[in-house]
Design a protein around this motif. Structure first.
Motif, PDB file in Angstrom:
ATOM      1  N   ASP A  45      39.768  47.618  28.777  1.00 42.82           N
ATOM      2  CA  ASP A  45      38.850  46.893  29.785  1.00 42.82           C
ATOM      3  C   ASP A  45      37.530  46.623  29.178  1.00 42.82           C
ATOM      4  O   ASP A  45      36.900  45.237  29.248  1.00 42.82           O
ATOM      5  CB  ASP A  45      38.498  47.979  30.895  1.00 42.82           C
ATOM      6  CG  ASP A  45      37.717  49.144  30.402  1.00 42.82           C
ATOM      7  OD1 ASP A  45      38.402  49.745  29.565  1.00 42.82           O
ATOM      8  OD2 ASP A  45      36.808  49.996  31.213  1.00 42.82           O
ATOM      9  N   THR A  59      48.028  43.124  28.216  1.00 41.42           N
ATOM     10  CA  THR A  59      48.005  43.886  29.456  1.00 41.42           C
ATOM     11  C   THR A  59      49.055  44.799  30.042  1.00 41.42           C
ATOM     12  O   THR A  59      50.321  44.541  29.838  1.00 41.42           O
ATOM     13  CB  THR A  59      47.849  42.828  30.859  1.00 41.42           C
ATOM     14  OG1 THR A  59      46.710  41.988  30.023  1.00 41.42           O
ATOM     15  CG2 THR A  59      47.375  43.375  31.755  1.00 41.42           C
ATOM     16  N   PRO A  60      48.836  46.111  30.250  1.00 42.93           N
ATOM     17  CA  PRO A  60      47.324  46.754  30.323  1.00 42.93           C
ATOM     18  C   PRO A  60      46.861  46.757  29.162  1.00 42.93           C
ATOM     19  O   PRO A  60      47.425  46.836  27.856  1.00 42.93           O
ATOM     20  CB  PRO A  60      47.792  47.965  30.878  1.00 42.93           C
ATOM     21  CG  PRO A  60      48.902  48.256  30.754  1.00 42.93           C
ATOM     22  CD  PRO A  60      49.726  46.951  30.521  1.00 42.93           C
ATOM     23  N   HIS A 102      48.945  50.621  38.382  1.00 43.64           N
ATOM     24  CA  HIS A 102      48.649  51.261  37.185  1.00 43.64           C
ATOM     25  C   HIS A 102      47.631  52.010  37.089  1.00 43.64           C
ATOM     26  O   HIS A 102      46.329  51.830  37.662  1.00 43.64           O
ATOM     27  CB  HIS A 102      48.555  50.116  35.806  1.00 43.64           C
ATOM     28  CG  HIS A 102      48.225  50.649  34.640  1.00 43.64           C
ATOM     29  ND1 HIS A 102      46.840  51.009  34.105  1.00 43.64           N
ATOM     30  CD2 HIS A 102      48.959  51.211  33.561  1.00 43.64           C
ATOM     31  CE1 HIS A 102      46.811  51.456  33.049  1.00 43.64           C
ATOM     32  NE2 HIS A 102      48.157  51.844  32.777  1.00 43.64           N
ATOM     33  N   PRO A 134      46.384  37.045  30.715  1.00 41.79           N
ATOM     34  CA  PRO A 134      47.118  38.203  30.449  1.00 41.79           C
ATOM     35  C   PRO A 134      48.539  38.003  29.678  1.00 41.79           C
ATOM     36  O   PRO A 134      49.096  36.881  29.976  1.00 41.79           O
ATOM     37  CB  PRO A 134      47.406  38.578  31.855  1.00 41.79           C
ATOM     38  CG  PRO A 134      47.318  37.608  32.744  1.00 41.79           C
ATOM     39  CD  PRO A 134      46.268  36.533  31.995  1.00 41.79           C
ATOM     40  N   GLY A 156      43.099  49.111  37.986  1.00 43.23           N
ATOM     41  CA  GLY A 156      43.162  47.727  37.668  1.00 43.23           C
ATOM     42  C   GLY A 156      42.083  47.609  36.373  1.00 43.23           C
ATOM     43  O   GLY A 156      42.076  46.303  35.909  1.00 43.23           O
ATOM     44  N   ASP A 203      44.599  44.333  38.967  1.00 38.44           N
ATOM     45  CA  ASP A 203      46.271  44.450  38.683  1.00 38.44           C
ATOM     46  C   ASP A 203      46.725  44.008  39.814  1.00 38.44           C
ATOM     47  O   ASP A 203      46.664  44.436  40.849  1.00 38.44           O
ATOM     48  CB  ASP A 203      46.283  46.225  38.732  1.00 38.44           C
ATOM     49  CG  ASP A 203      47.907  46.455  38.729  1.00 38.44           C
ATOM     50  OD1 ASP A 203      48.629  45.561  38.605  1.00 38.44           O
ATOM     51  OD2 ASP A 203      47.869  47.630  38.716  1.00 38.44           O
ATOM     52  N   TYR A 211      43.190  45.739  33.196  1.00 33.45           N
ATOM     53  CA  TYR A 211      43.544  44.182  33.416  1.00 33.45           C
ATOM     54  C   TYR A 211      42.562  43.419  33.528  1.00 33.45           C
ATOM     55  O   TYR A 211      41.429  43.846  34.101  1.00 33.45           O
ATOM     56  CB  TYR A 211      44.283  44.158  34.775  1.00 33.45           C
ATOM     57  CG  TYR A 211      45.803  44.793  34.765  1.00 33.45           C
ATOM     58  CD1 TYR A 211      46.940  44.317  34.770  1.00 33.45           C
ATOM     59  CD2 TYR A 211      45.846  46.354  34.910  1.00 33.45           C
ATOM     60  CE1 TYR A 211      48.182  44.912  34.811  1.00 33.45           C
ATOM     61  CE2 TYR A 211      47.081  46.955  35.005  1.00 33.45           C
ATOM     62  CZ  TYR A 211      48.230  46.283  34.679  1.00 33.45           C
ATOM     63  OH  TYR A 211      49.379  46.861  34.728  1.00 33.45           O
TER      64      TYR A 211
END
Length: 428
Positions: free
Chosen positions: A142, A138-139, A393, A157, A380, A388, A383
């Motif tokens: 998605d 992470t990041p 981010h 994460p 987010g 997030d 994440y």
């Protein structure tokens, strides 16, 4: 206003004056009526035009007289298996399955296979295991996270470093917990930071002790040839390293031509051990007779081999590299003069860069951009569960807009970052 002090050292009156100035800049942009969608990393029309000649293929008889218009060859036509083995630097074409138009759907199928039936090294299917987990650097991407979330995995994460996932954390998580079933990896020019894995990271992933005998590395080599410079980064071959470490069935390696030719109309492949290939084919045969072999043949004849792919991708680079440079130049001009409110990555390849803003400001920045006509990836999104914890981010996708559109969008984005930051500071 060009020579800005650091916002943190400014008094309240100065902050309010600066916010008023940035708001006036923002209002001027809103009046332009911008309508730009930068929420996904899409090739621009000029990139798509590079592959137009591929569609002129008329002879669909492959090697050994294979008629690609008909049924058969679930594993992919021989020349396509050789092509992807070359592109992915896999030892043997027999370790490659050539599938449909989407690497993501192939990943989904294999997560489903592990959940429903298990893998060659599984004691039982994953659905019979308690509280299954998947590691998410992470990041990250998605859509990877959404696949494992859909199947009920707990998403764990793992901090993403410039050398890849934090291996101290990964090794600790997998050593004694057999409910940890795998890890998502984008090893070269990662989505979204643009980082590439070090040799040490690859070796540790391949050799690490895992409590789960069927732990899987989902190795999405989506950007293996998508360089923004003259140099192509070559990560250590994960299948070779796993075999050397005594874990030949651990890695599942993915690649597609989606951002080489036509997104949604490309060809995807998965590479793994021969034993795992046989297991996948045995289970896949109940679902499909064969994939689109005509498309496989078109791609092989157009791109030819890894050398041909790299030559083709150099044409892509000539189109998109200036866009990345433009964004970084504007960030430096409009945000670099005010240290402490933002920093960004400097990718050497891939389709994204990360912009990190002050904690608590990412969602507000996205909201402001949308109100002024520029749609970004939701804050987010990179994440697990879309959350997030620092709200700091933003994934930036520069490839689709024209340079003129991108200049406006990046300039507006910087104004929005400043406004969100000032609003945050004034609430303290």
């Amino acid at each position: 206003m060009d020579a800005m002090k650091e916002y943190g050292s400014m008094g309240r009156a100065a902050l309010e004056a600066e916010l008023s100035f940035q708001q006036s800049q923002y209002d001027a942009f809103k009046q332009k009526g911008l309508k730009l969608d930068m929420s996904r990393g899409k090739p621009c029309p000029e990139q798509l035009d590079l592959s137009a000649d591929m569609m002129k293929l008329e002879n669909y008889i492959g090697e050994n007289g294979v008629d690609t218009r008909n049924y058969g060859y679930l594993e992919g036509i021989p020349e396509a298996r050789r092509f992807f083995a070359d592109v992915m630097r896999v030892p043997s074409p027999e370790q490659v399955l050539v599938c449909g138009n989407s690497a993501l759907s192939t990943m989904y199928y294999l997560i489903d296979l592990g959940w429903r039936a298990g893998f060659v090294d599984s004691i039982r299917p994953w659905r019979f295991c308690t509280n299954i987990k998947f590691l998410c650097p992470t990041p990250g991407y998605d859509r990877h996270f959404k696949v494992t979330e859909y199947f009920g995995f707990q998403l764990i994460p793992v901090p993403m470093l410039e050398t890849g996932p934090d291996m101290d954390v990964v090794e600790r998580l997998v050593k004694d917990d057999d409910s940890v079933k795998g890890i998502w990896c984008v090893p070269v020019y990662s989505n979204p930071d643009g980082y590439s894995y070090s040799d040490d990271t690859v070796r540790r992933l391949a050799a690490m002790e895992t409590a789960a005998p069927d732990f899987k590395i989902f190795w999405d080599d989506a950007y293996c040839v998508h360089t923004l410079t003259d140099e192509v980064y070559e990560v250590l071959p994960i299948l070779d390293e796993c075999a050397k470490a005594g874990h030949p069935d651990r890695a599942m390696m993915f690649c597609s031509t989606s951002k080489m030719t036509f997104p949604g109309a490309g060809v995807a492949a998965v590479a793994t051990s021969r034993k795992s290939v046989e297991h996948i084919l045995k289970n896949m045969s109940s679902m499909i007779i064969s994939y689109d072999k005509m498309n496989q043949l078109r791609h092989v004849r157009f791109l030819k081999d890894r050398k041909g792919v790299l030559e083709h991708m150099a044409k892509h680079r000539a189109i998109i590299a200036p866009k990345f440079e433009l964004v970084k130049e504007i960030f430096t001009r409009d945000l670099g003069s005010c240290p402490g409110i933002a920093h960004w990555t400097d990718p050497k390849g891939g389709y994204f860069l990360s912009l990190y803003v002050m904690d608590g400001c990412a969602k507000r920045t996205v909201e402001l951009c949308k109100q002024a006509g520029v749609v970004l990836t939701p804050a987010g999104a990179a994440y697990p569960y879309g959350i997030d914890p620092h709200d700091h981010h933003l994934r930036i996708a520069p490839t689709y807009p024209s340079l003129a559109e991108l200049e406006q969008a990046a300039t507006l984005l910087c104004i929005c970052v400043r406004i969100a930051t000032l609003e945050k500071l004034l609430t303290k």
